[in-house]
Design a protein around this motif. Structure first.
Motif, PDB file in Angstrom:
ATOM      1  N   VAL A  17      28.413  40.516  40.435  1.00  0.00           N
ATOM      2  CA  VAL A  17      29.697  41.173  39.669  1.00  0.00           C
ATOM      3  C   VAL A  17      29.381  40.359  38.029  1.00  0.00           C
ATOM      4  O   VAL A  17      28.542  39.345  37.968  1.00  0.00           O
ATOM      5  CB  VAL A  17      31.121  40.543  40.307  1.00  0.00           C
ATOM      6  CG1 VAL A  17      31.754  40.992  39.148  1.00  0.00           C
ATOM      7  CG2 VAL A  17      30.974  40.731  41.508  1.00  0.00           C
ATOM      8  N   LEU A  18      29.178  41.366  36.954  1.00  0.00           N
ATOM      9  CA  LEU A  18      29.057  41.354  36.062  1.00  0.00           C
ATOM     10  C   LEU A  18      29.593  40.537  34.868  1.00  0.00           C
ATOM     11  O   LEU A  18      29.582  40.464  33.761  1.00  0.00           O
ATOM     12  CB  LEU A  18      27.721  42.393  35.168  1.00  0.00           C
ATOM     13  CG  LEU A  18      26.691  42.902  35.717  1.00  0.00           C
ATOM     14  CD1 LEU A  18      26.067  44.099  35.235  1.00  0.00           C
ATOM     15  CD2 LEU A  18      25.472  42.310  35.903  1.00  0.00           C
ATOM     16  N   ASP A  19      31.285  40.737  35.272  1.00  0.00           N
ATOM     17  CA  ASP A  19      31.864  40.101  34.157  1.00  0.00           C
ATOM     18  C   ASP A  19      33.191  38.979  34.835  1.00  0.00           C
ATOM     19  O   ASP A  19      32.399  38.429  36.454  1.00  0.00           O
ATOM     20  CB  ASP A  19      33.411  41.213  34.298  1.00  0.00           C
ATOM     21  CG  ASP A  19      32.757  41.889  34.085  1.00  0.00           C
ATOM     22  OD1 ASP A  19      32.026  42.820  32.931  1.00  0.00           O
ATOM     23  OD2 ASP A  19      32.627  43.435  34.434  1.00  0.00           O
ATOM     24  N   GLN A  20      34.109  37.992  34.139  1.00  0.00           N
ATOM     25  CA  GLN A  20      33.899  37.204  34.440  1.00  0.00           C
ATOM     26  C   GLN A  20      35.951  36.606  34.290  1.00  0.00           C
ATOM     27  O   GLN A  20      35.903  37.937  33.479  1.00  0.00           O
ATOM     28  CB  GLN A  20      33.561  35.790  33.794  1.00  0.00           C
ATOM     29  CG  GLN A  20      31.972  35.575  34.467  1.00  0.00           C
ATOM     30  CD  GLN A  20      31.671  34.055  33.587  1.00  0.00           C
ATOM     31  OE1 GLN A  20      31.932  33.315  32.768  1.00  0.00           O
ATOM     32  NE2 GLN A  20      30.997  33.640  34.268  1.00  0.00           N
ATOM     33  N   TYR A  21      36.620  35.945  34.878  1.00  0.00           N
ATOM     34  CA  TYR A  21      38.186  35.780  34.952  1.00  0.00           C
ATOM     35  C   TYR A  21      38.495  37.339  34.448  1.00  0.00           C
ATOM     36  O   TYR A  21      38.892  37.908  33.329  1.00  0.00           O
ATOM     37  CB  TYR A  21      38.047  35.109  33.349  1.00  0.00           C
ATOM     38  CG  TYR A  21      37.596  34.031  33.135  1.00  0.00           C
ATOM     39  CD1 TYR A  21      38.001  33.378  34.483  1.00  0.00           C
ATOM     40  CD2 TYR A  21      36.099  33.331  32.773  1.00  0.00           C
ATOM     41  CE1 TYR A  21      37.643  32.201  34.404  1.00  0.00           C
ATOM     42  CE2 TYR A  21      36.109  32.111  33.222  1.00  0.00           C
ATOM     43  CZ  TYR A  21      36.297  31.240  33.835  1.00  0.00           C
ATOM     44  OH  TYR A  21      35.412  30.343  34.196  1.00  0.00           O
TER      45      TYR A  21
END
Length: 411
Positions: free
Chosen positions: A205-209
């Motif tokens: 997964v390349l995104d956070q929050y």
């Protein structure tokens, strides 16, 4: 005046002593007071080690009324003011030919960041297995050994989370990563994921929050060129999305998935492709999604403090087609004050109980759900799998050599 008793929680009583030994302190108090107990004084009265429970009891005497009040709490003793731990998003298996990272968090005991410039030392150890012939002669069908994978020093960022990328040789069957910080250490082991065809898939997964309404970007990496990559998305115990991505005969592809409120609070995702030799190559992950409500609503007041018989303006903002209910309660009405109204956290906890599978403890990272075989990896997201494909193999089959009498000098 307040009187403090500090004692060991684990201490047992004997026939010679009906009460445990305790350290006693006394000092004046005016509503509130802070205190500290020297470590050397505690050790004079009790034997404590890392993780021991210490009971602190306070007895307060009111001078004018002679009323006595007391309270107590248990405190966990730590040898060091710091702590270092391996985060749960570190995979328990590694896949030859694909990246492997260990996530380490360094902090104070209360989880506050460590101030100043700091670094961790990382040592990697690889374990290998070499198949041998003439197993009757050696009493085993393989030889095992280990060797260091190198030592590195990595600076600790302000967040305290250190990412340790490990280069794993192809002949390694298990790795051990030891992280040293000051006088502390943390250990993570990972085993090689077995594939009959030596092909693997890994999701990142390349995104956070993440929040509902956004698009999550997922990178899929494989050890061979692949065509169609299929994925299933589950949340709250049901399938809420699926699709097929064409990797165009490449080893890596990145694709986006729109997030909806039905995917909150935790999304479980599995992806797989079919290998030519009747093998399913798969990987599974889980990541948190904020926003369990389909419609967003906000509430504001014209003033923070007001008086009786004065007007108060309430501003409500909500998405189109929303139904908003307002409840105004006098705080003196204890029946409705607490415990009888529905809060967003209660709704979130209730929805989360419907999820199947492990959940990330930190929304900044996705959780790897890869395990010993393909069937278990698919089941980790809540799927039931039935197939005549190779889903169950978790280790290389052992080949039993035929008995050779010439080894023992016999014809």
């Amino acid at each position: 005046m307040v009187e403090l008793h500090v004692s060991s929680t684990e201490e047992t009583y004997t026939s010679c002593r009906s009460q445990p030994l305790f350290l006693q302190m006394a000092f004046d108090i005016d509503g509130e007071a802070k205190f500290s107990v020297p470590n050397v004084d505690i050790r004079r009265f009790m034997s404590i080690t890392e993780g021991s429970q210490v009971t602190v009891k306070a007895i307060v005497k009111e001078a004018r009324t002679d009323v006595h009040l007391e309270g107590s709490t248990n405190v966990t003793y730590r040898d060091s003011p710091y702590k270092v731990k391996i985060l749960d998003n570190t995979p328990s298996v590694f896949k030859p030919g694909l990246p492997f990272s260990v996530f380490v968090k360094v902090s104070m005991q209360d989880d506050s960041p460590v101030l100043g410039e700091n670094s961790v030392t990382v040592l990697g150890i690889g374990t290998y297995s070499i198949p041998v012939s003439n197993s009757y002669l050696y009493g085993t069908n393989q030889f095992t050994g280990s060797y260091p994978l190198g030592v590195r020093t990595i600076d600790v960022p302000p967040s305290g989370v250190v990412t340790v990328d490990v280069d794993i040789p192809f002949n390694v069957s298990e790795i051990k990563v030891i992280v040293y910080f000051k006088d502390l250490s943390a250990v993570q082991t990972a085993s090689k994921l077995y594939s009959p065809s030596n092909n693997y898939l890994q999701l990142t997964v390349l995104d956070q929050y993440l929040k509902s309404g956004q698009t999550v970007h997922v990178r899929a990496q494989a050890t061979e060129n692949i065509g169609d990559l299929r994925y299933e998305i589950l949340s709250r115990g049901v399938v809420c999305g699926s699709g097929v991505v064409n990797a165009n005969n490449q080893t890596e592809v990145t694709f986006g998935i729109p997030l909806t409120f039905k995917m909150a609070p935790t999304t479980h995702m599995t992806s797989y492709y079919m290998h030519a030799e009747r093998e399913v190559v798969a990987d599974s992950i889980a990541f948190n999604v904020d926003g369990i409500f389909e419609n967003e609503v906000s509430l504001e007041m014209s003033v923070n403090r007001t008086e009786p018989h004065t007007d108060l303006e309430v501003y409500v903002t909500a998405d189109p087609n929303s139904v908003v209910h307002l409840l105004a309660v006098d705080q003196s009405v204890l029946l409705i004050k607490t415990g009888n109204d529905v809060t967003p956290s209660q709704v979130k906890d209730g929805v989360a109980k419907q999820d199947v599978g492990s959940k990330p403890s930190d929304s900044a990272f996705a959780l790897s759900l890869s395990t010993t075989n393909t069937r278990a990896t698919l089941q980790a997201v809540g799927l039931d799998v039935y197939s005549n494909m190779d889903l169950y193999t978790s280790q290389q089959p052992t080949i039993q050599e035929p008995y050779d009498s010439t080894i023992y000098g016999r014809e």
